[in-house]
Design an enzyme around this catalytic site. Structure first.
Site, PDB file in Angstrom:
ATOM      1  N   TYR A 197      57.136  57.254  83.377  1.00  0.00           N
ATOM      2  CA  TYR A 197      57.483  57.548  81.988  1.00  0.00           C
ATOM      3  C   TYR A 197      58.998  57.614  81.770  1.00  0.00           C
ATOM      4  O   TYR A 197      59.466  57.994  80.687  1.00  0.00           O
ATOM      5  CB  TYR A 197      56.828  58.856  81.538  1.00  0.00           C
ATOM      6  CG  TYR A 197      57.342  60.119  82.202  1.00  0.00           C
ATOM      7  CD1 TYR A 197      58.264  60.934  81.558  1.00  0.00           C
ATOM      8  CD2 TYR A 197      56.899  60.505  83.462  1.00  0.00           C
ATOM      9  CE1 TYR A 197      58.729  62.101  82.147  1.00  0.00           C
ATOM     10  CE2 TYR A 197      57.351  61.663  84.054  1.00  0.00           C
ATOM     11  CZ  TYR A 197      58.260  62.461  83.393  1.00  0.00           C
ATOM     12  OH  TYR A 197      58.723  63.612  83.987  1.00  0.00           O
ATOM     13  N   GLY A 198      59.752  57.245  82.773  1.00  0.00           N
ATOM     14  CA  GLY A 198      61.210  57.227  82.643  1.00  0.00           C
ATOM     15  C   GLY A 198      61.833  56.540  83.837  1.00  0.00           C
ATOM     16  O   GLY A 198      61.148  56.208  84.818  1.00  0.00           O
ATOM     17  N   TYR A 223      66.475  51.782  74.206  1.00  0.00           N
ATOM     18  CA  TYR A 223      65.156  52.393  74.043  1.00  0.00           C
ATOM     19  C   TYR A 223      64.346  51.532  73.083  1.00  0.00           C
ATOM     20  O   TYR A 223      64.819  51.193  71.991  1.00  0.00           O
ATOM     21  CB  TYR A 223      65.298  53.812  73.500  1.00  0.00           C
ATOM     22  CG  TYR A 223      64.100  54.691  73.742  1.00  0.00           C
ATOM     23  CD1 TYR A 223      63.891  55.275  74.982  1.00  0.00           C
ATOM     24  CD2 TYR A 223      63.172  54.952  72.740  1.00  0.00           C
ATOM     25  CE1 TYR A 223      62.799  56.092  75.221  1.00  0.00           C
ATOM     26  CE2 TYR A 223      62.077  55.766  72.963  1.00  0.00           C
ATOM     27  CZ  TYR A 223      61.900  56.340  74.199  1.00  0.00           C
ATOM     28  OH  TYR A 223      60.819  57.149  74.437  1.00  0.00           O
TER      29      TYR A 223
END
Length: 320
Positions: A285-286, A94
Site C-alpha cells: 500500500y506504499g 500520486y
C-alpha cells in the site's frame, strides 16, 4: 464575516443563512430591500500551481471570500495533517490528485462557522470532518456542500479527529478485505511506526491476532520497540536483526503469518515475504523507500504466494 449587499426589486423575507456572527443592519431603499449573500471569511491557504518538490512549489497566500450557498457549510479548519500521500500529490506522482492550481491537504477537522439555509443536522460550533476525504484542507476556511461534512464528537482529541479518515480506515480495510483472519492468526508488517502501522497493531490486538513488526534501524530503536509493544505488538524487529538465514526461527511460539503489509518496498518488502507462510498474501500500500518490490526465486518456485499491490485511496471512498 464578509457580506455582499446587492439591491433587488423583489421583497425578501429574512436572511437565507445562519452564521456564528451576524452581519450589520442592511440599508433600506424605497420599495426594495437589500439582498445579502453570505460569504466566507478570507482564507489563508497552502497552494501549488504546478507539481514539483513541495518546498519549491508551495506558497502561502490569502484567498478571497467565497459565497456560502444554501447547501454549503463554511468550516474553520482546526487541524490538518501532512500525510506522505499529500506530498506525493504535490509532486504529481500520486495517481489520485486534484487539478492544479490546488490547495494542499486531504483530511482534517474543523468547526462549523456558518451554514446555508437548506443545511440540516449541523449547527455553528459543531466539529466536522470531510468524509470521504476532500482535497483542500490546508486552509483556514473551507466551503463545501453539506454532503462532504460528517459531524463528530468534540471530545475526540483534535489530533486524532484530524487523522481519522485516511490511516485508521486503511488499516481496517487491509485487515478485513484480503484474508479471512481468525483469533490466533498472525500478520507481519514493515513501516510499523507509521500511523497505519500503529493502527494495525491495535486493531489486531483487539481481534486476538498476533502482529510481527519490522522497523528501520535507528537511534533509540529500543524505545520504539517498547512503544509498539505497549500498543499490542507481539514482536518488533529492526531490519538488521532479520539479516539471518531463517527469519522464521525468530518467531518462537507465534504462527507463521497469513497476511503481510508492505509500505516501504525494497529489502524491507523482501523481509515481509520471508515471514509469510505458504500461500500467504502480501498487500503493498506504499513505497516509501522508492525502491521496487523484489521477491526471491525460491518464493516463486517453492511457495504459492499471492501478491496484492496497489494504492487503496480511490477504492476506499465507497467504504467511507
Amino acid at each position: 464575516m464578509a457580506l455582499v449587499r446587492l439591491a433587488t426589486a423583489r421583497t425578501l423575507y429574512g436572511s437565507p443563512f445562519r452564521c456564528l456572527s451576524s452581519g450589520s443592519q442592511l440599508r433600506r431603499w424605497p420599495q426594495i430591500r437589500a439582498f445579502s449573500a453570505t460569504m466566507s471569511p478570507p482564507s489563508t491557504a497552502v497552494v501549488y500551481e504546478h507539481h514539483g518538490p513541495p518546498d519549491s512549489v508551495t506558497r502561502l497566500i490569502e484567498l478571497p471570500p467565497v459565497e456560502v450557498k444554501e447547501n454549503d457549510v463554511c468550516v474553520k479548519m482546526l487541524a490538518a495533517p501532512i500525510n506522505p500521500s499529500d506530498i506525493n500529490r504535490i509532486e504529481g506522482v500520486y495517481p489520485v490528485r486534484p487539478q492544479v492550481p490546488a490547495v494542499g491537504g486531504y483530511e482534517g477537522v474543523g468547526e462549523v462557522h456558518c451554514l446555508g439555509s437548506a443545511v440540516k443536522g449541523l449547527s455553528p460550533g459543531d466539529w466536522v470532518i470531510p468524509s470521504p476525504p476532500s482535497s483542500g484542507t490546508w486552509q483556514t476556511y473551507f466551503v463545501k456542500e453539506q454532503s462532504v461534512w460528517h459531524k463528530i464528537n468534540k471530545e475526540v482529541p483534535m489530533e486524532y479527529a484530524s487523522t481519522i479518515t485516511v490511516n485508521p480506515l486503511t488499516a481496517l480495510r487491509m485487515l478485513e478485505d484480503f484474508v479471512n483472519l481468525n483469533p490466533g492468526d498472525a500478520i507481519v508488517q514493515n513501516g510499523a511506526t507509521s500511523i497505519v502501522g500503529q493502527c494495525i497493531i491495535q486493531l489486531a490486538r483487539i481481534r486476538g491476532i498476533h502482529s510481527i513488526n519490522i522497523i528501520r534501524d535507528r537511534i533509540g530503536s529500543d524505545e520504539v520497540k517498547e512503544k509498539l509493544k505497549g500498543l499490542g505488538a507481539d514482536d518488533v524487529f529492526t531490519e538488521s536483526q532479520l539479516d539471518v538465514k531463517n527469519v522464521k526461527g525468530l518467531l518462537a511460539n507465534l504462527p507463521e503469518p497469513a497476511l503481510g503489509f508492505n509500505c516501504v518496498g525494497g529489502n524491507s518488502a523482501t523481509l515481509v515475504l520471508k515471514f509469510l507462510r505458504q500461500g500467504g498474501t502480501m498487500v503493498t500500500y506504499g513505497g516509501m523507500s522508492k525502491k521496487p518490490v523484489t521477491a526471491s526465486t525460491s518464493s516463486f518456485i517453492f511457495k504459492s504466494r499471492s501478491f496484492l499491490e496497489g494504492i487503496l485511496a480511490a477504492e476506499m471512498d465507497e467504504f467511507r
